[in-house]
Design a protein around this motif. Sequence first.
Motif, mmCIF file in Angstrom:
data_model
loop_
_atom_site.group_PDB
_atom_site.id
_atom_site.type_symbol
_atom_site.label_atom_id
_atom_site.label_comp_id
_atom_site.label_asym_id
_atom_site.label_seq_id
_atom_site.Cartn_x
_atom_site.Cartn_y
_atom_site.Cartn_z
ATOM 1 N N PRO A 1 0.826 -1.207 0.000
ATOM 2 C CA PRO A 1 0.000 0.000 0.000
ATOM 3 C C PRO A 1 0.865 1.264 0.000
ATOM 4 C CG PRO A 1 -0.818 -1.586 1.597
ATOM 5 C CD PRO A 1 0.521 -2.089 1.121
ATOM 6 N N ARG A 2 0.411 2.260 -0.756
ATOM 7 C CA ARG A 2 1.149 3.518 -0.869
ATOM 8 C C ARG A 2 0.645 4.508 0.175
ATOM 9 N NH1 ARG A 2 1.329 7.488 -6.152
ATOM 10 N NH2 ARG A 2 2.556 9.118 -5.158
ATOM 11 N N ARG A 3 1.549 5.053 0.958
ATOM 12 C CA ARG A 3 1.202 6.036 1.989
ATOM 13 C C ARG A 3 1.001 7.396 1.332
ATOM 14 N NH1 ARG A 3 4.948 9.081 5.754
ATOM 15 N NH2 ARG A 3 3.542 9.919 7.321
ATOM 16 N N ILE A 4 -0.158 8.027 1.619
ATOM 17 C CA ILE A 4 -0.403 9.359 1.072
ATOM 18 C C ILE A 4 -0.538 10.418 2.167
ATOM 19 C CG2 ILE A 4 -1.352 8.525 -1.107
ATOM 20 C CD1 ILE A 4 -4.151 9.189 -0.009
ATOM 21 N N SER A 5 -0.698 9.999 3.400
ATOM 22 C CA SER A 5 -0.651 10.912 4.545
ATOM 23 C C SER A 5 -0.398 10.084 5.798
ATOM 24 C CB SER A 5 -1.931 11.749 4.666
ATOM 25 O OG SER A 5 -3.023 10.950 5.051
ATOM 26 N N ASP A 6 -0.403 10.721 6.961
ATOM 27 C CA ASP A 6 -0.012 10.041 8.198
ATOM 28 C C ASP A 6 -0.702 8.697 8.417
ATOM 29 O OD1 ASP A 6 1.849 11.941 8.858
ATOM 30 O OD2 ASP A 6 0.501 13.043 10.186
ATOM 31 N N ASP A 7 -2.015 8.640 8.262
ATOM 32 C CA ASP A 7 -2.722 7.383 8.517
ATOM 33 C C ASP A 7 -3.607 6.993 7.342
ATOM 34 O OD1 ASP A 7 -3.254 5.143 10.221
ATOM 35 O OD2 ASP A 7 -5.212 6.010 10.674
#
Length: 67
Positions: free
Chosen positions: A24-30
């Motif tokens: 999964p690609r992180r796009i913000s903190d959570d």
Amino acid sequence: MIILTSAQADVVRGPTANNAYLEPRRISDDVYILPEEVLADPDHAVHHAFLASLPIGEVVFPEPEGV
């Protein structure tokens, strides 16, 4: 895109079948995302039911400056 929390991303991250892998690609903190196409990929069938239960939404990335 399938929208995941950090904890949900941890559940699906890693190898699935036939040398396939979910990252999964992180796009913000959570907030993490995966493309909806993983739901149709038999290599990720182990996670299909879980991923199908998560919210799906559009994610728009801003254009880089100077382009």
